[in-house]
Design an enzyme around this catalytic site. Structure first.
Site, PDB file in Angstrom:
ATOM      1  N   TYR A   1      16.079  31.001   6.803  1.00 13.32           N
ATOM      2  CA  TYR A   1      14.885  31.754   7.200  1.00 13.32           C
ATOM      3  C   TYR A   1      14.884  32.097   8.680  1.00 13.32           C
ATOM      4  O   TYR A   1      15.228  31.269   9.525  1.00 13.32           O
ATOM      5  CB  TYR A   1      13.620  30.935   6.917  1.00 13.32           C
ATOM      6  CG  TYR A   1      13.190  30.965   5.471  1.00 13.32           C
ATOM      7  CD1 TYR A   1      12.888  32.173   4.835  1.00 13.32           C
ATOM      8  CD2 TYR A   1      13.080  29.786   4.737  1.00 13.32           C
ATOM      9  CE1 TYR A   1      12.495  32.205   3.513  1.00 13.32           C
ATOM     10  CE2 TYR A   1      12.674  29.807   3.404  1.00 13.32           C
ATOM     11  CZ  TYR A   1      12.394  31.022   2.798  1.00 13.32           C
ATOM     12  OH  TYR A   1      12.005  31.042   1.500  1.00 13.32           O
TER      13      TYR A   1
ATOM     14  N   LYS B   1       0.840  -1.209   0.000  1.00 17.07           N
ATOM     15  CA  LYS B   1       0.000   0.000   0.000  1.00 17.07           C
ATOM     16  C   LYS B   1       0.872   1.254   0.000  1.00 17.07           C
ATOM     17  O   LYS B   1       2.079   1.172   0.295  1.00 17.07           O
ATOM     18  CB  LYS B   1      -0.907  -0.021   1.237  1.00 17.07           C
ATOM     19  CG  LYS B   1      -0.156   0.093   2.554  1.00 17.07           C
ATOM     20  CD  LYS B   1      -1.069  -0.165   3.739  1.00 17.07           C
ATOM     21  CE  LYS B   1      -0.292  -0.074   5.043  1.00 17.07           C
ATOM     22  NZ  LYS B   1      -1.068  -0.601   6.182  1.00 17.07           N
TER      23      LYS B   1
HETATM   24  C1  PLP Z   1      -0.384  -1.667   6.813  1.00 16.47           C
HETATM   25  C2  PLP Z   1      -0.990  -2.931   7.219  1.00 16.47           C
HETATM   26  C3  PLP Z   1      -0.206  -4.078   7.414  1.00 16.47           C
HETATM   27  C4  PLP Z   1       1.309  -4.052   7.377  1.00 16.47           C
HETATM   28  O1  PLP Z   1       1.777  -3.531   8.584  1.00 16.47           O
HETATM   29  P1  PLP Z   1       3.353  -3.453   8.913  1.00 16.47           P
HETATM   30  O2  PLP Z   1       3.394  -3.023  10.322  1.00 16.47           O
HETATM   31  O3  PLP Z   1       3.911  -2.453   7.969  1.00 16.47           O
HETATM   32  O4  PLP Z   1       3.904  -4.815   8.678  1.00 16.47           O
HETATM   33  C5  PLP Z   1      -0.843  -5.260   7.679  1.00 16.47           C
HETATM   34  N1  PLP Z   1      -2.192  -5.325   7.774  1.00 16.47           N
HETATM   35  C6  PLP Z   1      -2.973  -4.235   7.617  1.00 16.47           C
HETATM   36  C7  PLP Z   1      -4.445  -4.372   7.743  1.00 16.47           C
HETATM   37  C8  PLP Z   1      -2.401  -3.000   7.354  1.00 16.47           C
HETATM   38  O5  PLP Z   1      -3.179  -1.925   7.214  1.00 16.47           O
END
Ligand code: PLP
Length: 380
Positions: A272, A37
């Site tokens: 700045y 994702k």
């Molecule tokens: C993002 C996510 C993961 C992965 O989590 P990590 O801590 O990056 O391994 C797994 N399951 C769900 C539902 C997520 O949203």
């Protein structure tokens, strides 16, 4: 085409190695749903998914239908889990691109059934997301029987999986995690009465993969670990900070080059609002990277970069496109020298944890905030 020399190097070799390390750690039993994702946490969703598919990842976890379509159009044939369900209007694409949505509410069932009927699909697979205590997404255990009943009677849809997500996977003595796991186990014991028989049961993110084998079930969902980081395990008496032998290697390095150099005298105001004043004569380097690239403004006069294997502190406020560092102690710096913002340089190292701590955040945010303006270059 931009010649602005600020880029992120993504090591596909390290990604492969991390995937293999996870596989070795969990054994051959559970399937791996590689979480890609948010553009693979900023690493590039298509390139990463291709490598992971070649490594035999059977599933990919994404957030949105768009991400799923992107993977399909790039030729990814593995299963794609829409971990946050789908949006009104996406249901036809979910069917067309054979994406597998998380489901937890009746309206999702109605919409997807209708789309499946129109496409002539039957027994289209979905996964039920159960809220075992995180209070984010998922069906409550109270509403679960009705949802299962509804799905058990559906001709168009079938429950292929059931899953949940832990709020405190990395805190071994967290009461909420103990309760969530117990709640999920109760759901699993009761599946017979719920009239569904999902093949896939999953709960573990990276931290649970490291430290909670009991949550692996028959599929795990690593995200951060694939990219070479893990949240330190806490509260486990003697296992603080351990990764249970899981060896991970950061996949992303962030680099730029010295744009300009100047020597200034003591008492010069830098950047700045003149928040930094030189303590003595200094050599300053200007870097073509700023907060528009995702370099957090909280690093102003606090963060550091690497040049020629040595640390150069950020001085003054990080601007939108530029950042100033003090290179007084580093011999021979020249315009065009490579600068490491994240990663290794001649044995010295800045990792996403160091950066995250200075910004009161976590490596996840550091990595996925490196902006689109920073081209990703893929290397072995
Ligand atoms: C993002 C996510 C993961 C992965 O989590 P990590 O801590 O990056 O391994 C797994 N399951 C769900 C539902 C997520 O949203």
């Amino acid at each position: 085409m931009s010649f602005r020399p600020t880029w992120a190097e993504v090591s596909l070799g390290a990604l492969r190695q991390n995937f293999r390390a996870i596989r070795k750690h969990i054994g051959e039993g559970p399937q791996i749903c590689a979480v890609v994702k948010a553009d693979a946490y900023g690493h590039g969703i298509v390139e990463c998914a291709r490598v992971l598919e070649a490594e035999s990842a059977g599933w990919f976890g994404v957030t949105s239908t768009d991400e799923g379509i992107l993977l399909r159009e790039a030729g990814i044939r593995g299963r794609i889990l829409l971990m946050t369900g789908f949006w009104h209007g996406d249901q036809e694409d979910v069917i067309r691109y054979h994406l597998t949505p998380a489901m937890w509410e009746p309206w999702q069932i109605e919409l997807l059934e209708e789309a499946a009927r129109q496409a002539g699909a039957s027994k289209f697979p979905v996964h039920i997301k159960v809220d075992t205590g995180m209070t984010r997404l998922g069906v409550s255990t109270t509403d679960l029987p009705a949802l299962c009943e509804r799905l058990a009677n559906s001709r168009e849809l079938t429950v292929e999986g059931i899953f949940s997500h832990l709020a405190s996977a990395e805190v071994l003595d967290a009461e909420d995690a103990t309760q969530q796991i117990a709640e999920f186990e109760r759901v699993l014991e009761n599946l017979g009465n719920l009239k569904i028989s999902p093949n896939l049961i999953h709960m573990a993110n990276s931290a649970a993969i490291v430290a909670r084998p009991g949550t692996w079930k028959n599929m795990v969902r690593p995200g951060l670990a694939l990219y070479g980081y893990c949240t330190p395990i806490r509260g486990g008496r003697g296992r603080e900070g351990g990764t249970a032998g899981l060896e991970l290697k950061p996949v992303l390095s962030w680099k730029t080059r010295v744009l300009s150099l100047r020597d200034v005298c003591e008492g010069r105001a830098v950047g700045y609002n003149a928040t930094y004043i030189t303590h003595g004569p200094a050599r300053l380097a200007v870097l073509p990277v700023g907060y528009a690239d995702g370099l957090d403004r909280q690093l102003s006069s606090r963060g550091r970069v690497l040049i020629r294997g040595q640390y150069a502190p950020i001085v003054g406020i990080v601007s939108m496109d530029l950042t100033i560092v003090d290179v007084s102690g580093i011999a021979g710096v020249e315009v065009g020298d490579e600068v490491t913002i994240l990663g290794k340089s001649e044995g010295a190292n800045i990792n996403a944890w160091e950066y995250a701590r200075l910004c009161a955040t976590i490596p996840y945010e550091v990595l996925c905030r490196i902006s689109k303006r920073v081209p990703r270059r893929y290397v072995e």
